[in-house]
Design a protein around this motif. Structure first.
Motif, PDB file in Angstrom:
ATOM      1  N   TYR A 102     -11.006 -41.826  52.868  1.00  0.00           N
ATOM      2  CA  TYR A 102     -10.175 -41.057  54.165  1.00  0.00           C
ATOM      3  C   TYR A 102     -10.005 -40.108  54.225  1.00  0.00           C
ATOM      4  O   TYR A 102      -9.744 -38.936  52.425  1.00  0.00           O
ATOM      5  N   SER A 103     -10.196 -39.069  55.324  1.00  0.00           N
ATOM      6  CA  SER A 103      -9.856 -37.464  55.338  1.00  0.00           C
ATOM      7  C   SER A 103      -8.945 -37.211  55.012  1.00  0.00           C
ATOM      8  O   SER A 103      -7.431 -37.818  54.846  1.00  0.00           O
ATOM      9  N   GLU A 104      -8.648 -36.034  54.273  1.00  0.00           N
ATOM     10  CA  GLU A 104      -7.024 -35.245  54.239  1.00  0.00           C
ATOM     11  C   GLU A 104      -6.738 -35.431  55.897  1.00  0.00           C
ATOM     12  O   GLU A 104      -5.387 -35.778  55.578  1.00  0.00           O
ATOM     13  N   LYS A 105      -6.749 -35.149  56.301  1.00  0.00           N
ATOM     14  CA  LYS A 105      -6.106 -35.535  58.015  1.00  0.00           C
ATOM     15  C   LYS A 105      -5.969 -36.635  58.159  1.00  0.00           C
ATOM     16  O   LYS A 105      -4.462 -37.286  58.930  1.00  0.00           O
ATOM     17  N   VAL A 106      -6.697 -38.085  57.994  1.00  0.00           N
ATOM     18  CA  VAL A 106      -6.278 -38.728  58.096  1.00  0.00           C
ATOM     19  C   VAL A 106      -4.992 -39.580  57.392  1.00  0.00           C
ATOM     20  O   VAL A 106      -3.865 -39.924  57.884  1.00  0.00           O
ATOM     21  N   LYS A 107      -5.177 -39.010  56.444  1.00  0.00           N
ATOM     22  CA  LYS A 107      -4.452 -39.753  54.971  1.00  0.00           C
ATOM     23  C   LYS A 107      -2.913 -38.577  55.367  1.00  0.00           C
ATOM     24  O   LYS A 107      -1.608 -39.383  55.522  1.00  0.00           O
TER      25      LYS A 107
END
Lengths: 403, 296
Positions: B4-9
């Protein structure tokens, strides 16, 4: 142990420090090929012999030549099933269960495409088999029965010893995938009618990449890999000597720790389960609580989804796993949960905690503290949940259109 | 675990606009069959301006489903509902710096919830227009339904053709067995037998026999045919120069710098070669500049 609380031992285990220590010389000075005649090979050959004895002792096999080292549990499963088909070409049927590991299920689906008939035994809501259904299927058309000893997700045990007896009476070969059972339950193969058994090193504190196929003396066999004379020609390919030595040591340690597994690991598991169930509403244990592995506890948290639970647990350093669709690469919800007819709002929220003898009661208490707020946090986001409880008639109140 | 991207997290751990909106006048309930995820989107729409004043979500689902729901509400707040309807699932994924291919359906679920909510606001019945099958090609996120329909519509009979039409199988090749199984099934329906050794679209003549002008026009036409495929992925292609058997093109938008660019070029080359009936080579425009610099 590394930072964090590791409760995912049915996925894989930490290699025991003593196992690592036993292995180390075989990366460096003890590098010989066990097939070689000279002293370099001879020493390794002797070490393999010792390891074979150690595995034999844990399994209670009658002869050490019944132990065939393979690369993993999957290879052992494939070898067993394909061997039975090849050795008895006139028999075109297989009996297995709907809750087997993919190592067996995917192979069986492929064999169906090749024209074999596969009978999948169903389970009830507690994950138990119908033995009468099994008995009725045994015939001289069946080449092999392959039934797991313990389920990896729910920990539920199948009565494989009894089923093996029935198979033998019907003249049918019996294989069990025992990767979850070996090291956690006492096993004495010479007292059973089990013909073949698969085990996997990394489930019992040995490294990954080493497995065993137990092959009872006298059972007809056809190798999967042909080539050199290794493993008496039953599994060609230069031995993974280092890992075999490690597996031997791990088996010896497992024999010694068996009592501890049965008492202390079970006590930790029971405390964890009771601690969570007493604090969190709308959750329940899946599988058969009265007949399961001492280290496994699978709890379905209703109205929330497993991957989300795992991500939040992971943030707190707690490692577990889930039967939710989203945690597997396949996007398919757990076939085990579906087979037990668990409603999908609960199956997706199933979380498996699997312990080992390296866990401590203190860790368990920390997990018991961590779980309730995580469940609460996610339920606040759930369309099935409102004001501290499930909405009235959840399935009706929220009935989305499915695409 | 998923990549997962940082943004998703970030959107999962601290979701925005969680919970139902007070005084909502639009509700959209949708679920994704392949995952079991489900989402309720509630909107408060200003009846005068039809602007979305507030948006809230309740999601039963995994990390990326919650993150996609959170992103959706952030994107559409303050938008006019007509503008909001233009938000695609790719926009949601882009907002989150991308989603793993297996999780793209989470963004699709977000877009559908929005459509359902707007339909609900307008007193209409929302009808789902897409069917999602099991994911076959993970490199390009192509599902079984899409592959099956494409094979049926275009009478395809080889894996290569399927790759040319859908991109499925153009990456790591792991799904070729799965594609062959779908081919077997569909070809069986039309009374044919799948032949694994068959070659895609036979190239008949070494030269096309067209005049230069006709040939140029034909190349433009052929590029036009594949353009919708590229645009679906927010990319495009432009013809730069034709020099004998070398055809130079420029990849635009998402196609530029895409790690699969060489695969895409390969697909374009195949399409042009088949359409022209001659052997040609498709090269990136940068190659033209390089050759010019070398005095070639």
């Amino acid at each position: 142990m590394a930072d964090g609380i590791y409760l995912d031992n049915n996925a894989t285990t930490m290699v025991a420090p003593e196992v690592v220590e036993a292995m180390l010389p075989f990366f460096t000075e003890q590098f010989g090929n066990p097939s070689s005649l000279h002293q370099f090979g001879d020493k390794v050959g002797r070490a393999l012999k010792k390891a074979r004895k150690q595995v034999q002792a844990l399994l209670g096999a009658e002869h050490d030549s019944e132990i065939i080292f393979t690369s993993c549990g999957t290879e052992s499963d494939s070898t067993a099933i394909l061997s039975a088909l090849k050795a008895q070409p006139e028999r075109k049927e297989i009996i297995t269960t709907v809750v087997e590991h993919p190592a067996v299920l995917t192979l069986c689906e492929q064999l169906e495409k090749d024209g074999y008939i596969v009978h999948y035994l169903k389970v009830d809501k507690r994950g138990r088999l119908d033995i009468q259904e099994y008995y009725d299927l045994l015939s001289d058309q069946v080449a092999i029965v392959s039934v797991m000893w313990a389920n990896n997700e729910s920990g539920t045990l199948f009565p494989v010893e009894e089923m093996a007896e029935m198979a033998r009476s019907a003249g049918v070969m019996f294989h069990t995938d025992a990767v979850q059972a070996v090291g956690k339950l006492p096993i004495d193969l010479k007292e059973t009618s089990i013909d073949m058994l698969s085990l996997s090193g990394h489930k019992l504190h040995a490294p990954k990449g080493i497995g065993v196929l137990y092959l009872r003396r006298g059972v007809r066999f056809r190798p999967l890999l042909r080539g050199g004379h290794q493993e008496r020609g039953r599994r060609a390919g230069t031995e993974n000597a280092t890992s075999i030595v490690g597996l031997g040591k791990a088996c010896e340690m497992a024999s010694e720790a068996m009592e501890f597994e049965k008492s202390f690991v079970r006590a930790m598991r029971d405390r964890l389960e009771q601690g969570i169930l007493s604090q969190v509403s709308h959750c329940f244990v899946t599988g058969d609580p009265n007949n399961r592995l001492p280290n496994t506890c699978n709890i379905a948290f209703e109205y929330i989804e497993g991957e989300a639970i795992l991500l939040l647990l992971n943030k707190m350093g707690i490692a577990a796993s889930s039967g939710s669709a989203c945690t597997s690469g396949s996007l398919e919800p757990s076939h085990v949960m579906r087979a037990m007819d668990i409603p999908f709002t609960a199956a997706h929220g199933s979380v498996r905690f699997s312990l080992s003898r390296y866990n401590t009661m203190e860790e368990i208490e920390r997990v018991i503290e961590a779980v309730p707020p995580i469940v609460e946090q996610l339920r606040k986001l759930s369309p099935y949940w409102a004001d501290g409880g499930p909405v009235e008639e959840p399935e009706k109140a929220f009935a989305p259109k499915y695409a | 675990m998923w990549d997962y991207s940082e943004k998703v997290k970030e959107h999962f751990f601290a979701p925005r606009n969680a919970g139902a909106v007070d005084g909502a006048n639009a509700v959209g309930d949708v679920g994704s069959l392949s995952c079991g995820d489900a989402l309720r989107l509630t909107l408060k729409v200003d009846p005068e301006s039809e602007t979305i004043l507030d948006a809230g979500f309740q999601t039963f689902g995994c990390g990326s489903a919650i993150a996609s729901s959170s992103a959706l509400t952030e994107i559409i707040k303050g938008m006019n509902i007509d503008a909001a309807l233009q938000v695609s699932n790719q926009d949601i994924a882009d907002y989150l710096d991308g989603l793993p291919p297996e999780k793209m359906h989470c963004s699709v679920m977000g877009r559908e919830a929005l459509q359902a909510a707007v339909a609900n606001y307008r007193g209409e019945e929302w009808v789902d227009d897409h069917e999602e099958g099991a994911l076959i090609c993970k490199c390009f996120a192509v599902d079984a339904v899409m592959i099956e329909e494409t094979i049926r519509a275009n009478d395809l009979s080889t894996v290569e053709e399927v790759t040319n039409y859908t991109k499925a199988g153009g990456g790591c090749s792991a799904c070729h067995e799965g594609i062959e199984e779908i081919l077997m099934k569909v070809m069986d329906e039309r009374g044919e037998t799948f032949d694994p050794t068959a070659v895609a679209g036979e190239i008949k003549k070494p030269t096309s026999g067209l005049t230069n002008l006709q040939r140029m026009k034909r190349i433009e036409e052929l590029l036009e045919e594949i353009r919708p495929n590229l645009q679906r992925d927010h990319g495009d292609v432009e013809l730069v120069e034709v020099d004998g058997k070398y055809i130079y093109v420029k990849m635009i938008g998402a196609c530029a710098g895409c790690q699969m660019a060489s695969t895409t070029l390969g697909g374009i080359q195949q399409h042009l070669a088949e359409g022209l009936g001659e052997f040609i080579q498709v090269l990136p425009a940068e190659e033209l500049a390089r050759r010019a610099a070398m005095g070639a």
